[in-house]
Design a protein around this motif. Structure first.
Motif, PDB file in Angstrom:
ATOM      1  N   LEU A   2      13.594  13.548   6.263  1.00 24.57           N
ATOM      2  CA  LEU A   2      14.086  13.345   4.913  1.00 24.57           C
ATOM      3  C   LEU A   2      13.197  12.363   4.168  1.00 24.57           C
ATOM      4  O   LEU A   2      12.924  11.263   4.653  1.00 24.57           O
ATOM      5  CB  LEU A   2      15.522  12.823   4.961  1.00 24.57           C
ATOM      6  CG  LEU A   2      16.169  12.421   3.631  1.00 24.57           C
ATOM      7  CD1 LEU A   2      16.260  13.617   2.695  1.00 24.57           C
ATOM      8  CD2 LEU A   2      17.536  11.814   3.875  1.00 24.57           C
ATOM      9  N   GLN A   3      12.762  12.763   2.980  1.00 24.24           N
ATOM     10  CA  GLN A   3      11.966  11.909   2.114  1.00 24.24           C
ATOM     11  C   GLN A   3      12.575  11.888   0.721  1.00 24.24           C
ATOM     12  O   GLN A   3      13.148  12.882   0.266  1.00 24.24           O
ATOM     13  CB  GLN A   3      10.518  12.392   2.038  1.00 24.24           C
ATOM     14  CG  GLN A   3       9.792  12.389   3.370  1.00 24.24           C
ATOM     15  CD  GLN A   3       8.367  12.867   3.244  1.00 24.24           C
ATOM     16  OE1 GLN A   3       7.653  12.509   2.298  1.00 24.24           O
ATOM     17  NE2 GLN A   3       7.933  13.669   4.199  1.00 24.24           N
ATOM     18  N   SER A  25      14.019  15.654  -0.045  1.00 27.01           N
ATOM     19  CA  SER A  25      13.351  16.781   0.588  1.00 27.01           C
ATOM     20  C   SER A  25      14.308  17.630   1.407  1.00 27.01           C
ATOM     21  O   SER A  25      13.945  18.732   1.818  1.00 27.01           O
ATOM     22  CB  SER A  25      12.212  16.287   1.478  1.00 27.01           C
ATOM     23  OG  SER A  25      12.692  15.463   2.524  1.00 27.01           O
ATOM     24  N   THR A  26      15.497  17.131   1.653  1.00 32.53           N
ATOM     25  CA  THR A  26      16.523  17.829   2.403  1.00 32.53           C
ATOM     26  C   THR A  26      17.614  18.310   1.467  1.00 32.53           C
ATOM     27  O   THR A  26      17.997  17.599   0.538  1.00 32.53           O
ATOM     28  CB  THR A  26      17.120  16.918   3.488  1.00 32.53           C
ATOM     29  OG1 THR A  26      16.089  16.503   4.377  1.00 32.53           O
ATOM     30  CG2 THR A  26      18.198  17.640   4.279  1.00 32.53           C
ATOM     31  N   ILE A  31      23.088  16.020   3.508  1.00 36.24           N
ATOM     32  CA  ILE A  31      23.200  14.621   3.126  1.00 36.24           C
ATOM     33  C   ILE A  31      24.660  14.285   2.874  1.00 36.24           C
ATOM     34  O   ILE A  31      25.354  14.996   2.155  1.00 36.24           O
ATOM     35  CB  ILE A  31      22.359  14.332   1.865  1.00 36.24           C
ATOM     36  CG1 ILE A  31      20.886  14.614   2.152  1.00 36.24           C
ATOM     37  CG2 ILE A  31      22.560  12.900   1.383  1.00 36.24           C
ATOM     38  CD1 ILE A  31      20.001  14.564   0.932  1.00 36.24           C
ATOM     39  N   SER A  32      25.107  13.192   3.455  1.00 34.55           N
ATOM     40  CA  SER A  32      26.493  12.784   3.283  1.00 34.55           C
ATOM     41  C   SER A  32      26.712  11.943   2.030  1.00 34.55           C
ATOM     42  O   SER A  32      27.778  12.004   1.419  1.00 34.55           O
ATOM     43  CB  SER A  32      26.988  12.017   4.510  1.00 34.55           C
ATOM     44  OG  SER A  32      26.271  10.811   4.686  1.00 34.55           O
ATOM     45  N   THR A  76      18.737  16.648  -6.086  1.00 29.33           N
ATOM     46  CA  THR A  76      18.397  15.460  -6.854  1.00 29.33           C
ATOM     47  C   THR A  76      19.656  14.774  -7.363  1.00 29.33           C
ATOM     48  O   THR A  76      20.623  15.442  -7.740  1.00 29.33           O
ATOM     49  CB  THR A  76      17.494  15.822  -8.041  1.00 29.33           C
ATOM     50  OG1 THR A  76      16.296  16.437  -7.555  1.00 29.33           O
ATOM     51  CG2 THR A  76      17.123  14.588  -8.848  1.00 29.33           C
ATOM     52  N   VAL A  77      19.631  13.452  -7.354  1.00 25.98           N
ATOM     53  CA  VAL A  77      20.677  12.665  -7.984  1.00 25.98           C
ATOM     54  C   VAL A  77      20.077  11.874  -9.136  1.00 25.98           C
ATOM     55  O   VAL A  77      18.882  11.562  -9.139  1.00 25.98           O
ATOM     56  CB  VAL A  77      21.390  11.721  -6.996  1.00 25.98           C
ATOM     57  CG1 VAL A  77      22.141  12.522  -5.939  1.00 25.98           C
ATOM     58  CG2 VAL A  77      20.400  10.764  -6.348  1.00 25.98           C
ATOM     59  N   TYR A  78      20.910  11.558 -10.102  1.00 22.51           N
ATOM     60  CA  TYR A  78      20.486  10.854 -11.297  1.00 22.51           C
ATOM     61  C   TYR A  78      21.379   9.642 -11.521  1.00 22.51           C
ATOM     62  O   TYR A  78      22.576   9.675 -11.242  1.00 22.51           O
ATOM     63  CB  TYR A  78      20.554  11.760 -12.521  1.00 22.51           C
ATOM     64  CG  TYR A  78      19.770  13.040 -12.380  1.00 22.51           C
ATOM     65  CD1 TYR A  78      18.428  13.097 -12.748  1.00 22.51           C
ATOM     66  CD2 TYR A  78      20.361  14.186 -11.877  1.00 22.51           C
ATOM     67  CE1 TYR A  78      17.702  14.266 -12.615  1.00 22.51           C
ATOM     68  CE2 TYR A  78      19.646  15.363 -11.737  1.00 22.51           C
ATOM     69  CZ  TYR A  78      18.311  15.399 -12.110  1.00 22.51           C
ATOM     70  OH  TYR A  78      17.595  16.563 -11.979  1.00 22.51           O
TER      71      TYR A  78
END
Length: 115
Positions: A2-3, A25-26, A31-32, A76-78
């Motif tokens: 994971l990156q 990247s995952t 992802i939790s 992606t998160v913002y």
């Protein structure tokens, strides 16, 4: 492995807005949780915001001003930061807690707020 790649930092006037992004990247289902810490010189590292599934959590210092969202298609998160204050400048570090990979950190992005 994971990156995380962060972007969106920069200079903004007090009262202005800025949006940070963190691309993983995952895929999201691996992802939790994801979120941001921030670190300013001579200050304790602060957990700013976290998103876990459909739930979000914020530090008291940013509630009502910052919003964390996700785009699962882009992994992606913002972090939407509104009404920025002089005390908000810091290096913001994205993190992700992967089910298999454990906790990973982004490279950090500098947020500067001018008077």
């Amino acid at each position: 492995q994971l990156q995380l790649v962060e972007s969106g930092g920069g200079l903004v006037q007090a009262g202005g807005s800025l949006t940070l992004s963190c691309a993983a990247s995952t895929s999201w289902f691996r992802i939790s949780a994801m979120g941001w810490y921030r670190q300013a010189p001579w200050k304790q590292r602060e957990l700013v915001a976290t998103i876990r599934g459909g739930s979000t959590d914020y530090a008291d210092s940013v509630k009502g001003r910052f919003t964390i969202t996700r785009d699962t298609a882009k992994n992606t998160v913002y972090l939407q930061m509104n009404s920025l204050k002089p005390e908000d400048p810091a290096v913001y570090y994205c993190y992700a807690d992967g089910f298999r990979s454990g906790v990973q950190w982004g490279q950090g992005t500098q947020v500067t707020v001018s008077s």
